[in-house]
Scaffold this motif. Structure first.
Motif, PDB file in Angstrom:
ATOM      1  N   LEU A 371       0.818  -1.190   0.105  1.00 15.08           N
ATOM      2  CA  LEU A 371       0.002   0.096  -0.141  1.00 15.08           C
ATOM      3  C   LEU A 371       0.967   1.175  -0.012  1.00 15.08           C
ATOM      4  CD1 LEU A 371      -2.585   1.689   0.219  1.00 15.08           C
ATOM      5  CD2 LEU A 371      -2.423   1.304   2.659  1.00 15.08           C
ATOM      6  N   TRP A 372       0.898   1.993  -0.886  1.00 12.03           N
ATOM      7  CA  TRP A 372       1.796   3.075  -1.094  1.00 12.03           C
ATOM      8  C   TRP A 372       1.141   4.652  -0.887  1.00 12.03           C
ATOM      9  CZ3 TRP A 372       6.688   3.116  -3.039  1.00 12.03           C
ATOM     10  CH2 TRP A 372       7.055   2.205  -3.773  1.00 12.03           C
ATOM     11  N   TYR A 373       1.706   5.380  -0.345  1.00 13.77           N
ATOM     12  CA  TYR A 373       1.287   6.723  -0.063  1.00 13.77           C
ATOM     13  C   TYR A 373       2.553   7.762  -0.238  1.00 13.77           C
ATOM     14  CZ  TYR A 373       3.721   6.351   4.525  1.00 13.77           C
ATOM     15  OH  TYR A 373       4.662   6.326   5.844  1.00 13.77           O
ATOM     16  N   THR A 374       2.334   8.916  -0.390  1.00 16.77           N
ATOM     17  CA  THR A 374       3.102   9.898  -0.461  1.00 16.77           C
ATOM     18  C   THR A 374       3.494  10.696   0.510  1.00 16.77           C
ATOM     19  OG1 THR A 374       3.961  11.647  -1.934  1.00 16.77           O
ATOM     20  CG2 THR A 374       1.659  11.581  -1.695  1.00 16.77           C
ATOM     21  N   TYR A 411       6.580   9.437  -6.747  1.00 18.95           N
ATOM     22  CA  TYR A 411       5.261   9.055  -6.602  1.00 18.95           C
ATOM     23  C   TYR A 411       4.437   9.317  -7.933  1.00 18.95           C
ATOM     24  CZ  TYR A 411       1.136   7.609  -3.816  1.00 18.95           C
ATOM     25  OH  TYR A 411      -0.008   7.000  -3.262  1.00 18.95           O
ATOM     26  N   ALA A 412       4.597  10.625  -8.294  1.00 20.23           N
ATOM     27  CA  ALA A 412       3.793  10.644  -9.543  1.00 20.23           C
ATOM     28  C   ALA A 412       4.268  10.066 -10.885  1.00 20.23           C
ATOM     29  CB  ALA A 412       3.841  12.328 -10.162  1.00 20.23           C
ATOM     30  N   SER A 413       5.513   9.889 -10.803  1.00 17.21           N
ATOM     31  CA  SER A 413       6.239   8.843 -12.110  1.00 17.21           C
ATOM     32  C   SER A 413       5.934   7.701 -11.742  1.00 17.21           C
ATOM     33  CB  SER A 413       7.693   9.115 -11.622  1.00 17.21           C
ATOM     34  OG  SER A 413       8.434   8.334 -12.790  1.00 17.21           O
ATOM     35  N   ASP A 414       5.786   6.991 -10.694  1.00 18.25           N
ATOM     36  CA  ASP A 414       5.517   5.613 -10.473  1.00 18.25           C
ATOM     37  C   ASP A 414       3.844   5.346 -10.912  1.00 18.25           C
ATOM     38  OD1 ASP A 414       7.964   4.872  -9.786  1.00 18.25           O
ATOM     39  OD2 ASP A 414       7.856   5.108  -7.636  1.00 18.25           O
ATOM     40  N   LEU A 415       3.306   6.551 -10.382  1.00  8.25           N
ATOM     41  CA  LEU A 415       1.637   6.507 -10.835  1.00  8.25           C
ATOM     42  C   LEU A 415       1.577   6.279 -12.395  1.00  8.25           C
ATOM     43  CD1 LEU A 415      -0.912   8.924  -9.578  1.00  8.25           C
ATOM     44  CD2 LEU A 415      -0.813   8.386 -11.933  1.00  8.25           C
ATOM     45  N   ASP A 416       2.466   6.828 -13.204  1.00  8.70           N
ATOM     46  CA  ASP A 416       2.108   7.044 -14.543  1.00  8.70           C
ATOM     47  C   ASP A 416       2.638   5.726 -15.151  1.00  8.70           C
ATOM     48  OD1 ASP A 416       1.152   9.445 -14.702  1.00  8.70           O
ATOM     49  OD2 ASP A 416       3.091  10.439 -14.927  1.00  8.70           O
ATOM     50  N   SER A 417       3.730   5.088 -14.504  1.00  9.16           N
ATOM     51  CA  SER A 417       4.271   3.866 -15.216  1.00  9.16           C
ATOM     52  C   SER A 417       3.636   2.410 -14.770  1.00  9.16           C
ATOM     53  CB  SER A 417       5.718   3.788 -14.673  1.00  9.16           C
ATOM     54  OG  SER A 417       5.791   3.279 -13.196  1.00  9.16           O
ATOM     55  N   PHE A 423      -2.605   2.563  -3.848  1.00  5.97           N
ATOM     56  CA  PHE A 423      -2.168   3.717  -3.403  1.00  5.97           C
ATOM     57  C   PHE A 423      -3.224   4.771  -3.348  1.00  5.97           C
ATOM     58  CE2 PHE A 423      -1.996   3.572  -8.159  1.00  5.97           C
ATOM     59  CZ  PHE A 423      -2.341   4.873  -8.388  1.00  5.97           C
ATOM     60  N   LEU A 424      -2.683   5.564  -2.654  1.00  6.43           N
ATOM     61  CA  LEU A 424      -3.644   6.708  -1.911  1.00  6.43           C
ATOM     62  C   LEU A 424      -3.471   8.201  -2.980  1.00  6.43           C
ATOM     63  CD1 LEU A 424      -2.909   6.375   1.812  1.00  6.43           C
ATOM     64  CD2 LEU A 424      -5.590   6.788   0.910  1.00  6.43           C
ATOM     65  N   LEU A 425      -4.460   8.598  -3.405  1.00  5.44           N
ATOM     66  CA  LEU A 425      -4.376   9.875  -4.103  1.00  5.44           C
ATOM     67  C   LEU A 425      -5.480  11.064  -3.465  1.00  5.44           C
ATOM     68  CD1 LEU A 425      -3.904   9.258  -7.992  1.00  5.44           C
ATOM     69  CD2 LEU A 425      -2.297  10.320  -6.127  1.00  5.44           C
ATOM     70  N   GLY A 426      -5.505  11.979  -3.983  1.00  5.39           N
ATOM     71  CA  GLY A 426      -6.422  13.227  -3.725  1.00  5.39           C
ATOM     72  C   GLY A 426      -6.895  14.079  -4.810  1.00  5.39           C
ATOM     73  N   TRP A 427      -7.882  14.597  -4.822  1.00 13.40           N
ATOM     74  CA  TRP A 427      -8.542  15.407  -5.892  1.00 13.40           C
ATOM     75  C   TRP A 427      -8.966  16.468  -5.551  1.00 13.40           C
ATOM     76  CZ3 TRP A 427      -7.580  15.156 -11.100  1.00 13.40           C
ATOM     77  CH2 TRP A 427      -8.207  15.676 -11.919  1.00 13.40           C
ATOM     78  N   TYR A 428      -8.927  17.649  -6.261  1.00 12.26           N
ATOM     79  CA  TYR A 428      -9.470  18.845  -6.104  1.00 12.26           C
ATOM     80  C   TYR A 428      -9.999  19.324  -7.534  1.00 12.26           C
ATOM     81  CZ  TYR A 428     -10.736  23.707  -5.021  1.00 12.26           C
ATOM     82  OH  TYR A 428     -11.483  25.063  -5.002  1.00 12.26           O
ATOM     83  N   PRO A 429     -11.193  19.630  -7.870  1.00 17.08           N
ATOM     84  CA  PRO A 429     -11.574  19.845  -9.259  1.00 17.08           C
ATOM     85  C   PRO A 429     -11.146  20.927  -9.907  1.00 17.08           C
ATOM     86  CG  PRO A 429     -13.409  20.607  -7.519  1.00 17.08           C
ATOM     87  CD  PRO A 429     -12.195  20.125  -6.715  1.00 17.08           C
ATOM     88  N   SER A 448      -8.059   7.051 -16.899  1.00 19.41           N
ATOM     89  CA  SER A 448      -7.535   6.314 -15.956  1.00 19.41           C
ATOM     90  C   SER A 448      -6.087   5.900 -16.082  1.00 19.41           C
ATOM     91  CB  SER A 448      -8.406   5.201 -16.085  1.00 19.41           C
ATOM     92  OG  SER A 448      -8.040   4.396 -17.427  1.00 19.41           O
ATOM     93  N   LYS A 449      -5.434   6.216 -17.316  1.00 16.23           N
ATOM     94  CA  LYS A 449      -4.160   5.803 -17.400  1.00 16.23           C
ATOM     95  C   LYS A 449      -3.325   7.203 -16.476  1.00 16.23           C
ATOM     96  CE  LYS A 449      -4.056   3.722 -21.991  1.00 16.23           C
ATOM     97  NZ  LYS A 449      -3.652   3.892 -23.329  1.00 16.23           N
ATOM     98  N   SER A 450      -3.724   8.245 -16.579  1.00 19.80           N
ATOM     99  CA  SER A 450      -3.189   9.472 -15.957  1.00 19.80           C
ATOM    100  C   SER A 450      -3.239   9.190 -14.454  1.00 19.80           C
ATOM    101  CB  SER A 450      -3.540  10.714 -16.440  1.00 19.80           C
ATOM    102  OG  SER A 450      -5.011  10.826 -15.980  1.00 19.80           O
ATOM    103  N   THR A 451      -4.562   8.836 -14.038  1.00 19.75           N
ATOM    104  CA  THR A 451      -4.661   8.650 -12.625  1.00 19.75           C
ATOM    105  C   THR A 451      -4.332   7.181 -11.901  1.00 19.75           C
ATOM    106  OG1 THR A 451      -6.861   8.158 -13.088  1.00 19.75           O
ATOM    107  CG2 THR A 451      -6.483  10.174 -12.323  1.00 19.75           C
ATOM    108  N   GLY A 452      -3.629   6.161 -13.041  1.00 18.10           N
ATOM    109  CA  GLY A 452      -3.076   4.990 -12.359  1.00 18.10           C
ATOM    110  C   GLY A 452      -3.894   3.760 -12.186  1.00 18.10           C
TER     111      GLY A 452
END
Length: 533
Positions: A371-374, A411-417, A423-429, A448-452
């Protein structure tokens, strides 16, 4: 034009006659200056504290929260939101009309609206502002990327031709990238980070980076005059300093960001008032549907059954967040609590175990997963959140969770790959519309690719294409309900909680005037006090 010059701004009379621009303003006080003839003018002032800061005042490159707050108070856009709601309304446009296939929008403009330099806002200014934001390719430019051309019909009418059908343009125009600026004051070829000239209720008077920024009433404003003639925002490095300043009477109000225990202490303090409301900011788990072990639907369902959102709220955030059961936040139209309906409100360990057994795991043959977190990016409690999730999942006694963390860049690089599975993410519109939560950025194949999650579903893509091409809210609501159910069934994303907006202020501030709504825009012109006339 630089704010340091200041000579092109219409300043308030008290600043002209006393020369006290940028003077220190005491909380809850009324600044007084001598006018011609020896008379005095009382100025109603608010001092507000925050741990945020301002980085740029150019709407073409503004993509940070508090910088946007300043632009919402000094500039206007063609569209906006009714205060305290997510209801989209005309602002500088009197209305908008789309053609049948939503590839062309016609927007008649308000007449007689003036910029802070005294010039009237015309269709040419709208064309210049939108084209400048698109061509400079700043951080928020992608929001206007579907605009093919901006055409001037006459002085008070513009038409937008789109590259592809979209019902989202009115919502996207409401973000600060759609701010209308006077064409004679802005360079179309470069950013102007220290300038902020528009048609809003305030104008910038003084800005000391990292310290404070002061707004004064725009006397050319086309709408109702603000109650507070001056608002000074003071920036603090630590939330503890912010809380101390409020309790010490240095501030009339404070918001963004108090830690959970600080919020609790302020709520218990009888000498200050507090207010909270749902925020459009959400947190969620991403589950990679293309790679093991989360490729197995049984594993994803087991995690959904194991999560206890109420426990997260109480144990990690001291009651300062709200459990969320849809990717569309509470308070936004089309919100359906689909995960609550399907997986319940607390941990259902028996059902989680049944799903894991069906997927081939047992207590003797447990699933091992990361379980990943940043670190830092989402605040100091992220490690505690991850630890709580690990504990909840491991209560099945059929999963061994290893916590992994990294800085945001990695973290962002691993998300794209696709390296991370859970893993945990957050979103503000970027724009206040359900599409920005359950549509294009998340359930479309490219999003969905950009959000992993790497989710791909032809039916979901078809529904997204449909909702983006129609303007009727009822029709779009039905589509968003289908998409929310699809998300709950397939679980590429697992909503956890919705943040709460929180503010604290002195008793003289009228509580109802501190607007906190889904659009999360501070409405300085509506702030009012018992001390002001």
């Amino acid at each position: 034009m630089s704010q340091k010059q200041g000579n092109k701004f219409t300043r308030r009379k008290f600043l002209k006659y006393t020369g006290v621009a940028g003077a220190t303003i005491l909380a809850g006080s009324s600044l007084t200056g001598c006018l011609k003839g020896g008379e005095e003018e009382k100025v109603d002032t608010a001092v507000i504290g925050t741990t945020d800061s301002v980085t740029t005042l150019d709407p073409a490159n503004c993509y940070e929260y508090f910088s946007s707050e300043m632009l919402f108070n000094t500039m206007d856009r063609l569209t906006g939101y009714k205060p305290g709601t997510s209801e989209l309304v005309p602002v500088l446009a009197k209305d908008w009309e789309a053609n049948k296939d939503t590839t062309k929008y016609t927007l008649p403009l308000r007449e007689g609206v003036k910029f802070q330099n005294g010039n009237e806002m015309l269709a040419e200014d709208v064309k210049f502002s939108l084209e400048r934001a698109i061509n400079l390719e700043g951080k928020p430019a992608f929001l206007l990327g579907n605009i093919d051309s901006v055409n001037v019909v006459d002085d008070y009418t513009v038409e937008l031709d789109l590259k592809s059908p979209s019902s989202l343009i009115p919502s996207k125009l409401a973000y600060t990238v759609g701010s209308i600026v006077p064409k004679e004051e802005y360079n179309k070829n470069e950013f102007q980070p220290e300038d902020a000239m528009g048609t809003g209720p305030y104008q910038i008077d003084d800005w000391q980076k990292g310290s404070y920024i002061t707004l004064v009433e725009n006397e050319e404003y086309w709408g109702d005059s603000p109650f507070a003639e001056t608002i000074k925002f003071k920036f603090y490095k630590k939330s503890s300093q912010l809380k101390m300043a409020l309790n010490g009477g240095e501030l009339d109000a404070a918001y963004r960001q108090f830690q959970p225990l600080q919020r609790q202490a302020l709520r218990e303090n009888e000498e200050v008032e507090t207010k909270s409301a749902p925020s459009p900011s959400i947190r969620y788990l991403v589950l990679n549907v293309q790679k093991s072990p989360t490729k197995q639907i049984g594993v994803r369902k087991a995690i959904a059954y194991a999560i206890n959102r109420n426990e997260i709220d109480e144990q990690v955030y001291a009651g300062s967040v709200e459990p969320l059961y849809s990717m569309v936040p509470k308070g936004m139209w089309s919100h359906e609590q689909v995960f609550k309906q399907k997986y319940g409100t607390g941990s259902n360990i028996e059902e989680a175990q049944a799903q894991l057994e069906e997927a081939g795991y047992s207590k003797d043959n447990p699933l091992e997963m990361n379980l990943w977190y940043t670190t830092r990016h989402y605040g100091p409690l992220e490690g505690e959140l991850a630890t709580t999730l690990k504990k909840q999942i491991e209560e099945t006694e059929m999963v061994d969770v290893t916590l992994q963390s990294s800085g945001w860049g990695t973290y962002a690089s691993d998300l794209d790959s696709g390296k991370m599975r859970l893993f945990l993410l957050g979103w503000y519109p970027d724009y206040i519309d359900p599409d920005d939560y359950i549509g294009s950025p998340f359930l479309s194949e490219s999003g969905s690719k950009s959000t992993g999650s790497f989710y791909a579903n032809d039916q979901a893509q078809e529904l997204i294409n449909q909702e983006k091409s129609i303007t009727d809210r009822e029709e779009r609501t039905e589509i968003f309900k289908e998409l929310q159910n699809m998300c709950a069934n397939d679980i590429p994303l697992l909503p956890l909680f919705q943040k709460k907006q929180f503010s604290a202020f002195q008793p003289h501030i009228k509580k109802e005037s501190f607007i906190m709504g889904p659009a999360q825009i501070f409405r300085g012109n509506l702030l009012n006090s018992e001390n002001w006339e």
